[in-house]
Design a protein around this motif. Structure first.
Motif, PDB file in Angstrom:
ATOM      1  N   LEU A  16      33.577  31.828  32.378  1.00 43.84           N
ATOM      2  CA  LEU A  16      34.152  32.539  33.514  1.00 43.84           C
ATOM      3  C   LEU A  16      35.312  33.422  33.084  1.00 43.84           C
ATOM      4  N   ILE A  17      36.201  32.894  32.263  1.00 36.12           N
ATOM      5  CA  ILE A  17      37.334  33.687  31.781  1.00 36.12           C
ATOM      6  C   ILE A  17      36.835  34.910  31.024  1.00 36.12           C
ATOM      7  N   ASN A  18      35.850  34.719  30.161  1.00 36.49           N
ATOM      8  CA  ASN A  18      35.292  35.851  29.410  1.00 36.49           C
ATOM      9  C   ASN A  18      34.680  36.892  30.336  1.00 36.49           C
ATOM     10  N   GLU A  19      33.948  36.439  31.355  1.00 38.12           N
ATOM     11  CA  GLU A  19      33.328  37.376  32.292  1.00 38.12           C
ATOM     12  C   GLU A  19      34.379  38.167  33.073  1.00 38.12           C
ATOM     13  N   LEU A  20      35.413  37.478  33.555  1.00 36.19           N
ATOM     14  CA  LEU A  20      36.465  38.167  34.303  1.00 36.19           C
ATOM     15  C   LEU A  20      37.194  39.178  33.426  1.00 36.19           C
ATOM     16  N   ASP A  21      37.464  38.799  32.195  1.00 35.83           N
ATOM     17  CA  ASP A  21      38.090  39.734  31.248  1.00 35.83           C
ATOM     18  C   ASP A  21      37.185  40.940  31.002  1.00 35.83           C
ATOM     19  N   ASP A  22      35.891  40.699  30.812  1.00 37.53           N
ATOM     20  CA  ASP A  22      34.937  41.775  30.526  1.00 37.53           C
ATOM     21  C   ASP A  22      34.854  42.790  31.652  1.00 37.53           C
ATOM     22  N   ILE A  23      34.933  42.322  32.909  1.00 36.59           N
ATOM     23  CA  ILE A  23      34.833  43.260  34.027  1.00 36.59           C
ATOM     24  C   ILE A  23      36.190  43.805  34.464  1.00 36.59           C
ATOM     25  N   GLY A  24      37.250  43.355  33.810  1.00 37.24           N
ATOM     26  CA  GLY A  24      38.585  43.869  34.102  1.00 37.24           C
ATOM     27  C   GLY A  24      39.217  43.307  35.366  1.00 37.24           C
ATOM     28  N   GLU A  25      38.733  42.157  35.808  1.00 37.97           N
ATOM     29  CA  GLU A  25      39.274  41.518  37.014  1.00 37.97           C
ATOM     30  C   GLU A  25      40.615  40.866  36.687  1.00 37.97           C
ATOM     31  N   LYS A  26      41.599  41.130  37.524  1.00 41.78           N
ATOM     32  CA  LYS A  26      42.899  40.487  37.343  1.00 41.78           C
ATOM     33  C   LYS A  26      42.833  39.107  37.993  1.00 41.78           C
ATOM     34  N   PHE A  27      43.337  38.116  37.282  1.00 36.77           N
ATOM     35  CA  PHE A  27      43.303  36.754  37.797  1.00 36.77           C
ATOM     36  C   PHE A  27      44.428  35.940  37.206  1.00 36.77           C
ATOM     37  N   GLN A  28      44.802  34.901  37.940  1.00 36.40           N
ATOM     38  CA  GLN A  28      45.777  33.935  37.454  1.00 36.40           C
ATOM     39  C   GLN A  28      44.990  32.746  36.953  1.00 36.40           C
ATOM     40  N   ASN A  29      45.196  32.370  35.705  1.00 36.41           N
ATOM     41  CA  ASN A  29      44.498  31.231  35.115  1.00 36.41           C
ATOM     42  C   ASN A  29      45.447  30.046  35.064  1.00 36.41           C
ATOM     43  N   ILE A  30      45.053  28.974  35.728  1.00 37.13           N
ATOM     44  CA  ILE A  30      45.814  27.730  35.660  1.00 37.13           C
ATOM     45  C   ILE A  30      45.044  26.776  34.759  1.00 37.13           C
ATOM     46  N   ASN A  31      45.579  26.570  33.573  1.00 32.47           N
ATOM     47  CA  ASN A  31      44.977  25.690  32.578  1.00 32.47           C
ATOM     48  C   ASN A  31      45.405  24.260  32.922  1.00 32.47           C
ATOM     49  N   LEU A  32      44.442  23.453  33.329  1.00 28.26           N
ATOM     50  CA  LEU A  32      44.747  22.108  33.800  1.00 28.26           C
ATOM     51  C   LEU A  32      45.160  21.149  32.693  1.00 28.26           C
ATOM     52  N   LEU A  33      44.922  21.503  31.452  1.00 34.16           N
ATOM     53  CA  LEU A  33      45.428  20.693  30.346  1.00 34.16           C
ATOM     54  C   LEU A  33      46.934  20.898  30.203  1.00 34.16           C
ATOM     55  N   VAL A  34      47.373  22.129  30.407  1.00 32.04           N
ATOM     56  CA  VAL A  34      48.790  22.475  30.307  1.00 32.04           C
ATOM     57  C   VAL A  34      49.545  22.096  31.584  1.00 32.04           C
ATOM     58  N   ASP A  35      48.903  22.289  32.734  1.00 34.92           N
ATOM     59  CA  ASP A  35      49.532  22.035  34.033  1.00 34.92           C
ATOM     60  C   ASP A  35      48.720  21.013  34.834  1.00 34.92           C
ATOM     61  N   PRO A  36      48.692  19.751  34.409  1.00 31.45           N
ATOM     62  CA  PRO A  36      47.845  18.752  35.056  1.00 31.45           C
ATOM     63  C   PRO A  36      48.229  18.450  36.506  1.00 31.45           C
ATOM     64  N   PHE A  38      48.210  20.368  38.833  1.00 29.87           N
ATOM     65  CA  PHE A  38      47.338  21.144  39.704  1.00 29.87           C
ATOM     66  C   PHE A  38      45.980  20.480  39.932  1.00 29.87           C
ATOM     67  N   TRP A  39      45.715  19.351  39.261  1.00 29.50           N
ATOM     68  CA  TRP A  39      44.466  18.641  39.519  1.00 29.50           C
ATOM     69  C   TRP A  39      44.346  18.249  40.988  1.00 29.50           C
ATOM     70  N   THR A  40      45.460  17.956  41.639  1.00 32.95           N
ATOM     71  CA  THR A  40      45.405  17.580  43.058  1.00 32.95           C
ATOM     72  C   THR A  40      44.845  18.719  43.908  1.00 32.95           C
ATOM     73  N   SER A  41      45.157  19.950  43.554  1.00 34.99           N
ATOM     74  CA  SER A  41      44.609  21.105  44.269  1.00 34.99           C
ATOM     75  C   SER A  41      43.095  21.185  44.082  1.00 34.99           C
ATOM     76  N   VAL A  42      42.630  20.931  42.866  1.00 39.30           N
ATOM     77  CA  VAL A  42      41.199  20.952  42.573  1.00 39.30           C
ATOM     78  C   VAL A  42      40.503  19.828  43.334  1.00 39.30           C
ATOM     79  N   GLU A  43      41.088  18.651  43.318  1.00 36.17           N
ATOM     80  CA  GLU A  43      40.489  17.498  43.985  1.00 36.17           C
ATOM     81  C   GLU A  43      40.353  17.712  45.492  1.00 36.17           C
ATOM     82  N   LYS A  44      41.309  18.406  46.102  1.00 32.97           N
ATOM     83  CA  LYS A  44      41.229  18.682  47.541  1.00 32.97           C
ATOM     84  C   LYS A  44      40.006  19.535  47.861  1.00 32.97           C
ATOM     85  N   VAL A  45      39.750  20.536  47.072  1.00 32.28           N
ATOM     86  CA  VAL A  45      38.617  21.430  47.296  1.00 32.28           C
ATOM     87  C   VAL A  45      37.300  20.740  46.951  1.00 32.28           C
TER      88      VAL A  45
END
Length: 73
Positions: A16-36, A38-45
């Motif tokens: 997904l990151i590679n695809e977004l970079d390839d099409i030039g889409e701006k995005f905020q990447n939250i790396n869950l290994l670095v910022d664990p 945020f797992w609660t946000s993922v679990e809610k969804v």
């Protein structure tokens, strides 16, 4: 701007990151290994599950997985 929750050991996250970079889409990447905290946000969804990648679009909609993989949440 979209927000993407990823994990470095997840191949779909890398794709997904590679695809977004390839099409030039701006995005905020939250790396869950670095910022664990945020797992609660993922679990809610994802109904208590820890799944990556999770994309949250600017309109509040979301997509779990990559290109429809795991999109049942």
């Amino acid at each position: 701007m979209i927000t993407v929750f990823t994990h470095p050991e997840c191949e779909y996250s890398k794709m997904l990151i590679n695809e977004l970079d390839d099409i030039g889409e701006k995005f905020q990447n939250i790396n869950l290994l670095v910022d664990p905290e945020f797992w609660t946000s993922v679990e809610k969804v994802c109904k208590g599950n820890r799944m990556t990648p999770l994309t949250i679009f600017s309109d509040g909609t979301h997509e779990v997985g990559f290109n429809g993989v795991a999109s049942k949440f």
